[in-house]
Design a protein around this motif. Structure first.
Motif, PDB file in Angstrom:
ATOM      1  N   GLN A 144       1.535   5.624   3.731  1.00 27.29           N
ATOM      2  CA  GLN A 144       2.363   5.288   2.575  1.00 27.29           C
ATOM      3  C   GLN A 144       1.688   4.212   1.743  1.00 27.29           C
ATOM      4  O   GLN A 144       1.636   4.280   0.510  1.00 27.29           O
ATOM      5  CB  GLN A 144       3.739   4.813   3.042  1.00 27.29           C
ATOM      6  N   ALA A 145       1.135   3.193   2.425  1.00 31.89           N
ATOM      7  CA  ALA A 145       0.454   2.112   1.712  1.00 31.89           C
ATOM      8  C   ALA A 145      -0.774   2.617   0.976  1.00 31.89           C
ATOM      9  O   ALA A 145      -1.099   2.148  -0.120  1.00 31.89           O
ATOM     10  CB  ALA A 145       0.069   1.010   2.694  1.00 31.89           C
ATOM     11  N   SER A 146      -1.458   3.581   1.569  1.00 34.04           N
ATOM     12  CA  SER A 146      -2.662   4.103   0.919  1.00 34.04           C
ATOM     13  C   SER A 146      -2.327   4.876  -0.349  1.00 34.04           C
ATOM     14  O   SER A 146      -3.161   4.983  -1.252  1.00 34.04           O
ATOM     15  CB  SER A 146      -3.433   5.009   1.890  1.00 34.04           C
ATOM     16  N   LEU A 147      -1.107   5.372  -0.432  1.00 32.08           N
ATOM     17  CA  LEU A 147      -0.694   6.118  -1.618  1.00 32.08           C
ATOM     18  C   LEU A 147      -0.115   5.213  -2.697  1.00 32.08           C
ATOM     19  O   LEU A 147      -0.303   5.443  -3.883  1.00 32.08           O
ATOM     20  CB  LEU A 147       0.358   7.170  -1.231  1.00 32.08           C
ATOM     21  N   GLU A 148       0.596   4.167  -2.255  1.00 35.68           N
ATOM     22  CA  GLU A 148       1.363   3.377  -3.207  1.00 35.68           C
ATOM     23  C   GLU A 148       0.810   1.985  -3.461  1.00 35.68           C
ATOM     24  O   GLU A 148       1.235   1.328  -4.397  1.00 35.68           O
ATOM     25  CB  GLU A 148       2.815   3.244  -2.713  1.00 35.68           C
ATOM     26  N   GLY A 149      -0.088   1.506  -2.597  1.00 34.95           N
ATOM     27  CA  GLY A 149      -0.489   0.109  -2.714  1.00 34.95           C
ATOM     28  C   GLY A 149       0.646  -0.793  -2.284  1.00 34.95           C
ATOM     29  O   GLY A 149       1.476  -0.429  -1.468  1.00 34.95           O
ATOM     30  N   THR A 150       0.760  -1.951  -2.841  1.00 33.77           N
ATOM     31  CA  THR A 150       1.787  -2.913  -2.435  1.00 33.77           C
ATOM     32  C   THR A 150       2.376  -3.601  -3.649  1.00 33.77           C
ATOM     33  O   THR A 150       1.709  -3.774  -4.671  1.00 33.77           O
ATOM     34  CB  THR A 150       1.184  -3.973  -1.488  1.00 33.77           C
ATOM     35  N   GLU A 151       3.628  -3.972  -3.536  1.00 32.50           N
ATOM     36  CA  GLU A 151       4.276  -4.699  -4.630  1.00 32.50           C
ATOM     37  C   GLU A 151       3.838  -6.159  -4.678  1.00 32.50           C
ATOM     38  O   GLU A 151       4.020  -6.839  -5.677  1.00 32.50           O
ATOM     39  CB  GLU A 151       5.797  -4.628  -4.455  1.00 32.50           C
ATOM     40  N   LEU A 152       3.269  -6.668  -3.565  1.00 30.62           N
ATOM     41  CA  LEU A 152       2.943  -8.085  -3.494  1.00 30.62           C
ATOM     42  C   LEU A 152       1.656  -8.431  -4.236  1.00 30.62           C
ATOM     43  O   LEU A 152       1.493  -9.546  -4.717  1.00 30.62           O
ATOM     44  CB  LEU A 152       2.812  -8.520  -2.022  1.00 30.62           C
ATOM     45  N   GLU A 154      -1.908  -6.879  -6.586  1.00 31.18           N
ATOM     46  CA  GLU A 154      -2.606  -5.787  -7.250  1.00 31.18           C
ATOM     47  C   GLU A 154      -3.688  -5.264  -6.310  1.00 31.18           C
ATOM     48  O   GLU A 154      -4.210  -5.978  -5.463  1.00 31.18           O
ATOM     49  CB  GLU A 154      -3.231  -6.289  -8.549  1.00 31.18           C
ATOM     50  N   GLY A 155      -4.029  -4.011  -6.463  1.00 27.84           N
ATOM     51  CA  GLY A 155      -5.068  -3.425  -5.634  1.00 27.84           C
ATOM     52  C   GLY A 155      -4.509  -2.855  -4.349  1.00 27.84           C
ATOM     53  O   GLY A 155      -3.298  -2.716  -4.178  1.00 27.84           O
ATOM     54  N   PRO A 156      -5.393  -2.516  -3.411  1.00 30.28           N
ATOM     55  CA  PRO A 156      -4.966  -1.857  -2.174  1.00 30.28           C
ATOM     56  C   PRO A 156      -4.036  -2.739  -1.350  1.00 30.28           C
ATOM     57  O   PRO A 156      -4.107  -3.967  -1.393  1.00 30.28           O
ATOM     58  CB  PRO A 156      -6.288  -1.621  -1.425  1.00 30.28           C
ATOM     59  N   ALA A 157      -3.163  -2.081  -0.589  1.00 33.87           N
ATOM     60  CA  ALA A 157      -2.307  -2.806   0.340  1.00 33.87           C
ATOM     61  C   ALA A 157      -3.162  -3.533   1.369  1.00 33.87           C
ATOM     62  O   ALA A 157      -4.257  -3.086   1.712  1.00 33.87           O
ATOM     63  CB  ALA A 157      -1.352  -1.837   1.032  1.00 33.87           C
ATOM     64  N   ARG A 158      -2.642  -4.656   1.856  1.00 31.82           N
ATOM     65  CA  ARG A 158      -3.419  -5.506   2.747  1.00 31.82           C
ATOM     66  C   ARG A 158      -2.939  -5.352   4.186  1.00 31.82           C
ATOM     67  O   ARG A 158      -1.742  -5.455   4.464  1.00 31.82           O
ATOM     68  CB  ARG A 158      -3.328  -6.959   2.289  1.00 31.82           C
ATOM     69  N   VAL A 159      -3.903  -5.149   5.071  1.00 35.41           N
ATOM     70  CA  VAL A 159      -3.633  -4.962   6.492  1.00 35.41           C
ATOM     71  C   VAL A 159      -4.350  -6.071   7.248  1.00 35.41           C
ATOM     72  O   VAL A 159      -5.547  -6.309   7.025  1.00 35.41           O
ATOM     73  CB  VAL A 159      -4.132  -3.590   6.985  1.00 35.41           C
ATOM     74  N   ALA A 160      -3.634  -6.726   8.145  1.00 35.15           N
ATOM     75  CA  ALA A 160      -4.247  -7.721   9.031  1.00 35.15           C
ATOM     76  C   ALA A 160      -4.182  -7.204  10.456  1.00 35.15           C
ATOM     77  O   ALA A 160      -3.111  -6.789  10.923  1.00 35.15           O
ATOM     78  CB  ALA A 160      -3.536  -9.063   8.926  1.00 35.15           C
ATOM     79  N   ARG A 176      -9.291   1.002   6.877  1.00 39.58           N
ATOM     80  CA  ARG A 176     -10.276   0.865   5.792  1.00 39.58           C
ATOM     81  C   ARG A 176     -10.664   2.240   5.251  1.00 39.58           C
ATOM     82  O   ARG A 176     -10.857   2.397   4.031  1.00 39.58           O
ATOM     83  CB  ARG A 176     -11.513   0.122   6.312  1.00 39.58           C
ATOM     84  N   GLN A 177     -10.779   3.230   6.139  1.00 29.12           N
ATOM     85  CA  GLN A 177     -11.108   4.586   5.694  1.00 29.12           C
ATOM     86  C   GLN A 177      -9.999   5.172   4.827  1.00 29.12           C
ATOM     87  O   GLN A 177     -10.251   6.088   4.037  1.00 29.12           O
ATOM     88  CB  GLN A 177     -11.390   5.474   6.902  1.00 29.12           C
ATOM     89  N   LEU A 178      -8.790   4.650   4.969  1.00 24.25           N
ATOM     90  CA  LEU A 178      -7.686   5.070   4.112  1.00 24.25           C
ATOM     91  C   LEU A 178      -7.666   4.300   2.792  1.00 24.25           C
ATOM     92  O   LEU A 178      -6.756   4.484   1.983  1.00 24.25           O
ATOM     93  CB  LEU A 178      -6.355   4.888   4.840  1.00 24.25           C
ATOM     94  N   GLY A 179      -8.657   3.430   2.612  1.00 27.39           N
ATOM     95  CA  GLY A 179      -8.767   2.705   1.352  1.00 27.39           C
ATOM     96  C   GLY A 179      -7.996   1.412   1.297  1.00 27.39           C
ATOM     97  O   GLY A 179      -7.847   0.830   0.203  1.00 27.39           O
TER      98      GLY A 179
END
Length: 418
Positions: A144-152, A154-160, A176-179
């Motif tokens: 879902q994050a790879s499709l929509e990004g994040t509201e928090l 700009e740019g790709p959603a952040r994963v820790a 990372r392979q999911l962008g």
């Protein structure tokens, strides 16, 4: 007890391979699998790789089809948590109060991921990864994050990813392979240092950095931040904060030895890796109870000590070995530890055993770790373990070196990759 069923407790690969072997070896008595999960036994490596990325079908994680159990008259009790074991009375007690008699029993109860008992660990978006259901939740969030990004941001959603062991790095590579924007937080100077040592750990560090994964080393996580119940990041002891809408905690697992301990079975000391103590046939201290997979601490003739290994191959091999022993086989388990990983463009196979960075005194490299290479871990000149990086089908040669006990000269090892 001959008329009572053989009962297998566990829902992983060791359980599946054990019941499969019982039938292929001709056992025609009753066989019952007891698993606390809602699924028939499955294998875990895809859960951090292609299945997690949505690139493998759900059915691919099951080594045996649903129809196999029906056609071979193997009863699978799902949603059935074993809470008590009386080995002397040959009785298993389930959470619903039901009891199940057995003639022989295999414990293949696997491991449980260690949570971080820190502020914010119950926020939405903080994930552990061990079960198929865990993978479904995490995969859904990542896709879902790879499709929509994040509201928090700009740019790709952040994963820790908290933890830089095998699970942590495989999840990081998949994300990372999911962008997605990925940060790995590790406690040592190098990823995988406690397994591979600093020399090869740095190979994996550079691999991830080439793919724009940020690494935090020597880091201590102190808590998770959130907003309206949703995780927003990770705090570290040095004051660093990592923004993240998805956090994955992969800081190791604990073997599920509770049933064995409650039954009074012998356990291995923590200094020897813990787990359930078994002999070479995988029989525990009770003559009608065996153990396989993650929990089994198996004597190694090659290394002269018991080994407990938490990898796919150990489950794949020890389940059948225990099953044959339950039917009367007396051969000793003498299969070297083996594991593999796939991260980005790197595929790796490893065989042997090194007891952490203190378990070897030299590492010899052959080839280019960024391309095709071998690594050998030596102690007193003898090969203890070997790894192939993007080199396949040569583990038998490495195993022969280990089993020989010889001291190959350095030039021979350095020339292993033509």
């Amino acid at each position: 007890m001959a008329s009572e069923p053989i009962v297998v407790v566990g829902g992983g690969l060791a359980a599946a391979r054990a019941v499969e072997t019982l039938r292929t070896e001709g056992f025609d008595g009753d066989v019952v699998v007891v698993t606390s999960e809602p699924h028939r036994p499955y294998e875990r490596p895809p859960l951090s790789k292609d299945y997690l990325r949505g690139q493998a079908e759900r059915e691919s994680v099951f080594p045996l089809g649903e129809d196999w159990y029906r056609e071979h008259a193997v009863e699978v009790r799902t949603h059935a948590t074993a809470v008590g074991l009386s080995a002397t009375e040959h009785r298993l007690t389930l959470a619903d109060g039901a009891t199940l008699p057995f003639g022989k029993l295999l414990l293949a109860t696997g491991s449980t991921p260690r949570p971080l008992q820190l502020p914010g660990n119950d926020l939405r978006g903080v994930h552990l990864l061990r079960t198929l259901d865990d993978a479904d939740r995490l995969s859904g969030a990542l896709l879902q994050a790879s499709l929509e990004g994040t509201e928090l941001h700009e740019g790709p959603a952040r994963v820790a990813v908290v933890g830089d062991g095998w699970i942590g790095l495989e999840v990081a590579a998949s994300a990372r392979q999911l962008g997605l924007d990925v940060t790995v937080i590790g406690r040592d100077a190098h990823p995988l240092e406690h397994v591979l040592g600093p020399e090869l750990g740095e190979v994996f560090a550079q691999l991830h950095e080439r793919h724009d994964v940020r690494l935090h080393r020597h880091a201590t996580v102190t808590g998770f931040t959130g907003s309206d119940g949703q995780v927003t990041g990770v705090d570290m002891a040095d004051g660093t904060h990592v923004d993240a809408s998805i956090v994955v905690v992969g800081v190791g697992v604990t073997p599920n030895v509770g049933l064995a301990e409650a039954a009074g079975l012998d356990l291995r000391d923590a200094a020897e890796g813990g787990g359930v103590a078994v002999d070479g046939t995988l029989r525990t201290s009770h003559p009608d109870v065996w153990a396989a997979g993650d929990i089994a601490s198996i004597p190694s003739p090659t290394y002269g000590r018991p080994l407990r290994v938490e990898h796919w191959a150990r489950a794949n091999d020890s389940g059948p070995h225990a099953a044959r022993a339950m039917l009367g086989a007396a051969d000793e388990y003498d299969i070297l530890p083996y594991f593999f990983t796939d991260q980005f463009e790197l595929g790796m196979e490893y065989t042997g055993w090194v007891d952490g960075p203190g378990g070897y005194d030299d590492v010899v490299l052959s080839g280019d770790p960024a391309g095709e290479a071998f690594a050998f871990w030596l102690r007193d000149g003898r090969v203890q373990a070997g790894m192939g990086l993007n080199v396949w089908d040569r583990m038998p040669e490495v195993e022969a070196l280990i089993r020989s006990g010889k001291r190959p000269d350095r030039a021979t090892l350095e020339a292993f990759v033509p």
